[in-house]
Every structure is written in C-alpha cells, then in structure tokens.
Scaffold this active site. Structure first.
Site, PDB file in Angstrom:
ATOM      1  CD1 TRP A 133      -1.982  -2.278   1.938  1.00 34.67           C
ATOM      2  CD2 TRP A 133      -2.827  -1.557   0.194  1.00 34.67           C
ATOM      3  NE1 TRP A 133      -2.761  -3.294   1.620  1.00 34.67           N
ATOM      4  CE2 TRP A 133      -3.242  -2.811   0.321  1.00 34.67           C
ATOM      5  CE3 TRP A 133      -3.127  -0.962  -0.802  1.00 34.67           C
ATOM      6  CZ2 TRP A 133      -4.287  -3.651  -0.443  1.00 34.67           C
ATOM      7  CZ3 TRP A 133      -4.111  -1.574  -1.775  1.00 34.67           C
ATOM      8  CH2 TRP A 133      -4.691  -2.714  -1.440  1.00 34.67           C
ATOM      9  CG  ASP A 200      -2.879   4.022   4.690  1.00 36.42           C
ATOM     10  OD1 ASP A 200      -4.035   3.950   5.222  1.00 36.42           O
ATOM     11  OD2 ASP A 200      -2.600   3.400   3.372  1.00 36.42           O
ATOM     12  CE  LYS A 224      -7.779  -2.775   5.254  1.00 42.52           C
ATOM     13  NZ  LYS A 224      -7.821  -3.823   4.726  1.00 42.52           N
TER      14      LYS A 224
HETATM   15  C1  LIG Z   1      -3.006   0.165   4.778  1.00 44.24           C
HETATM   16  C2  LIG Z   1      -3.660   0.155   3.398  1.00 44.24           C
HETATM   17  N1  LIG Z   1      -4.028   1.275   2.763  1.00 44.24           N
HETATM   18  C3  LIG Z   1      -4.795   1.024   1.836  1.00 44.24           C
HETATM   19  C4  LIG Z   1      -5.647   0.325   1.333  1.00 44.24           C
HETATM   20  C5  LIG Z   1      -6.422   0.161   0.149  1.00 44.24           C
HETATM   21  O1  LIG Z   1      -7.594   0.359   0.661  1.00 44.24           O
HETATM   22  P1  LIG Z   1      -9.109   0.236  -0.331  1.00 44.24           P
HETATM   23  O2  LIG Z   1      -9.296  -0.874  -0.742  1.00 44.24           O
HETATM   24  O3  LIG Z   1      -9.863   1.015   0.384  1.00 44.24           O
HETATM   25  O4  LIG Z   1      -8.556   1.599  -1.393  1.00 44.24           O
HETATM   26  C6  LIG Z   1      -5.543  -0.794   2.116  1.00 44.24           C
HETATM   27  C7  LIG Z   1      -6.424  -2.062   1.855  1.00 44.24           C
HETATM   28  O5  LIG Z   1      -6.443  -3.190   2.564  1.00 44.24           O
HETATM   29  C8  LIG Z   1      -4.460  -1.075   3.529  1.00 44.24           C
HETATM   30  O6  LIG Z   1      -4.730  -1.925   4.190  1.00 44.24           O
END
Ligand SMILES: Cc1ncc(COP(=O)(O)O)c(C=O)c1O
Length: 400
Positions: A133, A200, A224
């Site tokens: 991510w 994030d 989550k």
């Molecule tokens: C730490 C983190 N950032 C970003 C994301 C991406 O999230 P989204 O699917 O809402 O775009 C995730 C998804 O699991 C994540 O765990």
C-alpha cells in the site's frame, strides 16, 4: 461473551462431519462463537452494530423507511452524520483545529488526493516504502512531483519498519503507513518529523490511542476497524488546506467535502451508518484505550503460540510486529495446505496469507473477541499433536 459475538447454543451442524480430521475432538470452547473470522478486510464487525444496522435497514428512526431509502437531507440523517463525526472526535480526542470528512473511493483514492491537495507544483514529498500500500501511495504521488523515499524495507520483503532515516525539511509532507496489512508490520514509534505528517491508518485506526497532535492528516478506508467498505475517513488539520496552489477538481478537493459536512454530494449512507454504529460500540466498550488493552492481549496470545509451536514461525522482525495482522508460515511448507484445511474444518476462516506472499495471516481487528484467538491457538496446538503422533504426514526432511 466479552465482545457480544452471536453465541451458538448448539454445535455448528456441519461439524465434525466435514472435517477431514475425525480424531480431533473439540473442547467445549470450540462451540462458543459463530465462525472465527480472521479476514484482513472487509473484516469482522461487532455483532451489536450489525444488529442495529439491520434494524435501521428495516426502519430507520421510526420513519417506517429504511436508512437507504431516505434523503440524506432529512434531519434524521443529518443527525446521524453529526453523531458519526462527533464519535470520531470523541474516540481520538479530535479538537476543532482538525476537520473530519467521510469520503468515497477507498484509501487508494487518498493516495492521489494527498499529493494533489498538499504538494505544490514543483514541490516534493517524503514517503516510507513499507509494503504494497505504501508503494501504491508512492506511485500516485509521483504523478504530482518529486518523491523522496526516505526509508524502505523492500530489501527484506517488507519484513521490518525502516528507522533512523532523515526527513527533508523542504518536503511538503511526510507520508507513512502505520500498519502494513499485507506484511504484518506496524509503526510503534513515530520518527521526528519536521514537516506535516500524513498517515494511512487504514488497518489500525482506533486500535490504540494516538497522540493526534503529531499528525496533520490521517486517512483510513472503513473496512477493517471501522465499518463496511464504501466510506473513507479523513481527519485533516485545517491549516494544511488550500496551500498547494494547484487547481483541484471540485470532488478531489478536501475543502469541498469538509465545507459541506461530507454532504456536498450523496454520501455513502449505509457505509457511514454502520461505521457510526461500530464506533459507537467502540466508545461504549471503553474507547481506544480499552481496545488497545484487548488488542495487546489478543496479539500476545497468538504471537506466543507462533513462537512456541515448533511447526510455525513469524515472518517479521519481532519489534515491528503488528497487533492487527499477524503473519506466519510453517517450517515445513508441505503442511500449510493441511493446516489451512484443518483450521477451516474448525470454522477458522480468512487465515490465508495475502495472495502476493502466501503463508498465513490472522487479522485481529477490534471486533474480534479474545475467545476466537484462544480458539485458533487451540487449533494450532491440536495440529501440532496430530503431526507429532503421526496422524498428519510431514515431509521426510522436516524436524518437528
Ligand atoms: C494500509 C492500507 N492502505 C490502503 C488500502 C487500500 O484500501 P482501499 O481498498 O479502501 O482502497 C488498504 C487495503 O487493504 C490497506 O490495508
């Protein structure tokens, strides 16, 4: 039950007939909850919040209409929206110097909106590269300017959190991923940061207390620790807004959503509603401080078993282990499929490691009760017994 997970009065009927391990006799505790949910996201939510959401789906605030059938301009919805924001403020002690918005597009959209809103033309930002991510966030930021990757753990397949790096003081902001959902590492100590800090927190928001003053912006996809997929929470220090000098399309400008209390356009009402009910449950059960104690106990119990059980091993540096996503593998790879099958036959679901790395990942989000973790520990112990007694064949070169 500690977390009010729906209790089954009777054994789950499919057990043990479906099990390929008929010699395994479960203890009474094995019947206590519904399926033990270790999915990484979307993930377990409190039963109480889901039940309340079902009520609202049928008849919202005695309107004789569903929450998804009413205008978001009704006073009934506006009240819920205000309560959702207030609950976020209460949980993280968010003062008036910060704005809150519920947005759409998931955390992945924030990877774009952050540089678009905060990085000036010709400017730069600093990032740490700690997993998939974080890498995605870096990729998007590069569309807008220079990105300094000040720390990376890519050299060891993201199994640790980089430390001791320097953040340039001329960066517009510094971006971190506080919990690396796929690789199972978590930032336990923030670096000294001379520029605005953007985090994030998608997979560990509200799992522990934070010192909010240290952050200038936090964002998290709901799916989550907060609610169902479809809503993304952002918390932004107001004085960070409107400074990049860029022309920002209306829907991508944080100010648009903040100025209209997240209702510039139709908000994702159901996702916000269930997120609110989940956060209300969290507040009622002691807030982030109590959640932190529970999360410490849960992760300690499972890591202790990963470390004790000769069949398993953790995949990350011990000091950087995540409390939310616990990654582990088997020393004898040939047993992994059998263990997964055994765990599934005993109603432990969502344990597969991310498709990009394999092994196992147990996600222990706020709503997961300690009893589910204890149950998984028992399943691991039982599997060890079965291997030791020869009921499960090991590869000839493996030592158990
Ligand atoms: C730490 C983190 N950032 C970003 C994301 C991406 O999230 P989204 O699917 O809402 O775009 C995730 C998804 O699991 C994540 O765990």
């Amino acid at each position: 039950m500690l977390f009010n997970q729906g209790t089954f009065k009777k054994p789950i009927p499919s057990y043990p007939q479906q099990s390929n391990f008929p010699n395994f006799v479960p203890t009474k505790r094995f019947y206590m909850t519904k399926v033990h949910n270790f999915y990484a996201g979307p993930a377990i939510l409190p039963q109480e919040a889901i039940d309340e959401a079902i009520d609202g789906l049928k008849n919202f605030k005695n309107m004789n209409l569903s929450v998804v059938e009413i205008s978001h301009r009704t006073p009934e919805w506006e009240e819920t929206m205000e309560q959702a924001e207030q609950t976020v403020r209460d949980l993280f002690n968010v003062g008036s110097e910060y704005a809150i918005a519920f947005m759409q597009g998931g955390a992945s959209t924030q990877f774009t909106l952050v540089p678009l809103n905060f990085m000036p033309e010709g400017g730069k930002a600093a990032y740490t590269k700690t997993g998939t991510w974080a890498s995605n966030a870096i990729k998007e930021a590069k569309f807008y300017g220079q990105v300094d990757v000040v720390g990376s753990s890519e050299d060891k397949n993201f199994s640790y959190i980089p430390k001791g790096y320097t953040i340039p003081s001329d960066a517009a902001y510094f971006h971190i991923t506080t919990n690396n959902t796929i690789f199972g590492t978590q930032v336990h100590e923030l670096p000294n940061c001379p520029v605005p800090l953007v985090a994030d927190m998608s997979s560990d928001i509200f799992s522990r207390p934070i010192d909010l003053k240290k952050y200038d912006m936090i964002y998290a996809g709901a799916q989550k620790n907060m609610g169902p997929a479809g809503a993304t929470l952002v918390i932004i220090k107001k004085d960070l807004l409107g400074k990049s000098g860029r022309k920002i399309p209306t829907m991508f400008d944080y100010k648009t959503h903040i100025d209209k209390q997240s209702m510039f356009n139709t908000p994702p009402v159901f996702a916000i509603y269930l997120s609110y009910l989940t956060l209300k449950w969290l507040k009622k059960t002691g807030g982030v401080e109590a959640a932190y104690e529970r999360n410490k106990a849960k992760s300690a119990a499972l890591y202790a078993e990963i470390d004790r059980n000769p069949l398993f091993e953790g995949t990350t540096t011990v000091e950087d282990r995540s409390m939310m996503n616990l990654n582990f593998i088997m020393k004898d790879k040939s047993l992994e499929g059998k263990f997964l099958e055994f765990a599934k036959a005993n109603h432990c679901v969502g344990l597969e490691g991310h498709r990009s790395i394999g092994g196992f990942r147990a996600s222990l989000y706020n709503a997961l009760p300690l009893s589910s973790v204890q149950f998984l520990v028992d399943v691991m112990k039982e599997f060890e017994k079965m291997v030791k007694s020869g009921k499960v064949q090991v590869a000839s070169n493996a030592t158990v």
